[in-house]
Design a protein around this motif. Structure first.
Motif, mmCIF file in Angstrom:
data_model
loop_
_atom_site.group_PDB
_atom_site.id
_atom_site.type_symbol
_atom_site.label_atom_id
_atom_site.label_comp_id
_atom_site.label_asym_id
_atom_site.label_seq_id
_atom_site.Cartn_x
_atom_site.Cartn_y
_atom_site.Cartn_z
ATOM 1 N N THR A 181 16.139 -14.732 -2.258
ATOM 2 C CA THR A 181 16.877 -14.394 -3.457
ATOM 3 C C THR A 181 17.018 -12.883 -3.550
ATOM 4 N N PRO A 182 18.014 -12.380 -4.302
ATOM 5 C CA PRO A 182 18.131 -10.939 -4.485
ATOM 6 C C PRO A 182 16.846 -10.328 -5.059
ATOM 7 N N GLU A 183 16.174 -11.084 -5.923
ATOM 8 C CA GLU A 183 14.937 -10.558 -6.507
ATOM 9 C C GLU A 183 13.871 -10.358 -5.427
ATOM 10 N N ALA A 184 13.792 -11.295 -4.482
ATOM 11 C CA ALA A 184 12.812 -11.170 -3.394
ATOM 12 C C ALA A 184 13.146 -9.968 -2.525
ATOM 13 N N ASN A 185 14.436 -9.775 -2.230
ATOM 14 C CA ASN A 185 14.828 -8.611 -1.441
ATOM 15 C C ASN A 185 14.509 -7.320 -2.172
ATOM 16 N N ALA A 186 14.764 -7.291 -3.462
ATOM 17 C CA ALA A 186 14.497 -6.080 -4.241
ATOM 18 C C ALA A 186 13.013 -5.762 -4.246
ATOM 19 N N SER A 187 12.161 -6.785 -4.392
ATOM 20 C CA SER A 187 10.732 -6.501 -4.424
ATOM 21 C C SER A 187 10.235 -6.075 -3.053
ATOM 22 N N ALA A 188 10.770 -6.659 -1.985
ATOM 23 C CA ALA A 188 10.373 -6.238 -0.640
ATOM 24 C C ALA A 188 10.834 -4.813 -0.378
ATOM 25 N N GLU A 189 11.995 -4.454 -0.876
ATOM 26 C CA GLU A 189 12.545 -3.117 -0.658
ATOM 27 C C GLU A 189 11.746 -2.047 -1.400
ATOM 28 N N THR A 190 11.156 -2.383 -2.519
ATOM 29 C CA THR A 190 10.384 -1.404 -3.280
ATOM 30 C C THR A 190 8.903 -1.448 -2.939
ATOM 31 N N GLU A 191 8.515 -2.393 -2.083
ATOM 32 C CA GLU A 191 7.126 -2.530 -1.678
ATOM 33 C C GLU A 191 6.654 -1.251 -0.995
ATOM 34 N N GLN A 192 5.448 -0.866 -1.304
ATOM 35 C CA GLN A 192 4.851 0.334 -0.724
ATOM 36 C C GLN A 192 3.743 -0.074 0.236
ATOM 37 N N PRO A 193 3.403 0.812 1.173
ATOM 38 C CA PRO A 193 2.289 0.472 2.054
ATOM 39 C C PRO A 193 1.018 0.283 1.236
ATOM 40 N N PRO A 194 0.122 -0.567 1.722
ATOM 41 C CA PRO A 194 -1.136 -0.733 0.991
ATOM 42 C C PRO A 194 -1.932 0.561 1.026
ATOM 43 N N PRO A 195 -2.771 0.777 0.023
ATOM 44 C CA PRO A 195 -3.605 1.982 0.054
ATOM 45 C C PRO A 195 -4.545 1.922 1.248
ATOM 46 N N PRO A 196 -5.101 3.070 1.627
ATOM 47 C CA PRO A 196 -6.031 3.040 2.756
ATOM 48 C C PRO A 196 -7.202 2.115 2.448
ATOM 49 N N PRO A 197 -7.794 1.543 3.487
ATOM 50 C CA PRO A 197 -8.971 0.699 3.246
ATOM 51 C C PRO A 197 -10.087 1.522 2.604
ATOM 52 N N GLU A 198 -10.938 0.855 1.891
ATOM 53 C CA GLU A 198 -12.018 1.514 1.135
ATOM 54 C C GLU A 198 -12.784 2.525 1.985
ATOM 55 N N GLU A 199 -13.111 2.144 3.215
ATOM 56 C CA GLU A 199 -13.932 3.027 4.042
ATOM 57 C C GLU A 199 -13.203 4.315 4.454
ATOM 58 N N TYR A 200 -11.871 4.378 4.248
ATOM 59 C CA TYR A 200 -11.098 5.579 4.601
ATOM 60 C C TYR A 200 -10.636 6.392 3.393
ATOM 61 N N ARG A 201 -10.740 5.831 2.202
ATOM 62 C CA ARG A 201 -10.122 6.470 1.025
ATOM 63 C C ARG A 201 -10.618 7.877 0.760
ATOM 64 N N GLU A 202 -11.918 8.077 0.802
ATOM 65 C CA GLU A 202 -12.437 9.428 0.539
ATOM 66 C C GLU A 202 -11.970 10.405 1.601
ATOM 67 N N ARG A 203 -11.955 9.966 2.834
ATOM 68 C CA ARG A 203 -11.531 10.843 3.925
ATOM 69 C C ARG A 203 -10.046 11.177 3.821
ATOM 70 N N VAL A 204 -9.229 10.196 3.498
ATOM 71 C CA VAL A 204 -7.796 10.442 3.325
ATOM 72 C C VAL A 204 -7.578 11.385 2.146
ATOM 73 N N ALA A 205 -8.304 11.175 1.060
ATOM 74 C CA ALA A 205 -8.183 12.060 -0.105
ATOM 75 C C ALA A 205 -8.571 13.492 0.257
ATOM 76 N N ALA A 206 -9.612 13.666 1.050
ATOM 77 C CA ALA A 206 -10.031 15.015 1.466
ATOM 78 C C ALA A 206 -8.954 15.660 2.339
ATOM 79 N N ILE A 207 -8.335 14.872 3.205
ATOM 80 C CA ILE A 207 -7.264 15.400 4.059
ATOM 81 C C ILE A 207 -6.070 15.812 3.204
ATOM 82 N N THR A 208 -5.637 14.928 2.319
ATOM 83 C CA THR A 208 -4.452 15.240 1.511
ATOM 84 C C THR A 208 -4.713 16.363 0.512
ATOM 85 N N ALA A 209 -5.954 16.596 0.173
ATOM 86 C CA ALA A 209 -6.269 17.727 -0.719
ATOM 87 C C ALA A 209 -5.890 19.055 -0.065
#
Length: 168
Positions: free
Chosen positions: A4-32
């Motif tokens: 359906t158009p709604e399914a396409n719209a939601s897939a199109e606005t879908e974002q990558p999942p956040p980093p896994p828990e074990e990487y979040r602090e490290r990714v945050a330190a890098i992006t800082a």
């Protein structure tokens, strides 16, 4: 399979999942390190950390997983912030291939990366390096934005100017 158009719209606005828990602090330190002022030592540290994360994510999730793709995208951002638009463009082109597999070539995430790749490419000051990447860049732009998109036409024009500038 029909969607359906709604399914396409939601897939199109879908974002990558956040980093896994074990990487979040490290990714945050890098992006800082991305916040101005851009300290070369902090960016060098971030580049090393991103490389390590890339290796870990590749081993854990594989090279085409969205977690790995996101970390490789960070590596391109770091290269850009370090003043290396050629390396940034290489990373962008690599990431776009992976995003095309994960999200599709016409997904908003992939299109945003294509625009970033073109911007990084325009920042390359060495005409030979710029021309060396132009064929790959244009091929990607045609696949992502279309043969006659504004961005593809603009890059073709810049390629011609670069070719004219280096012609004897």
């Amino acid at each position: 399979m029909l969607t359906t158009p709604e399914a396409n719209a939601s897939a199109e606005t879908e974002q990558p999942p956040p980093p896994p828990e074990e990487y979040r602090e490290r990714v945050a330190a890098i992006t800082a390190t991305f916040a101005p002022p851009h300290d070369p030592q902090r960016l060098a540290w971030a580049a090393i950390q991103a490389e390590r994360l890339d290796q870990e994510a590749t081993t854990t999730y594989g090279p085409t997983h969205t977690h790995t793709i996101s970390i490789r995208e960070l590596r391109g951002w770091i290269a850009s912030l370090q003043g290396d638009p050629e390396a940034a463009t290489h990373w962008d082109l690599h990431v776009i291939q992976l995003q095309g597999t994960a999200w599709g070539m016409h997904h908003t995430i992939t299109r945003a990366s294509a625009q970033r790749a073109a911007r990084h490419w325009t920042e390359i000051t060495d005409p030979a390096a710029r021309l060396a990447l132009s064929k790959q860049l244009l091929g990607m732009l045609i696949a992502v934005t279309g043969e006659n998109s504004r961005l593809s036409r603009h890059v073709r024009k810049l390629v011609r100017k670069t070719q004219d500038a280096v012609a004897p």
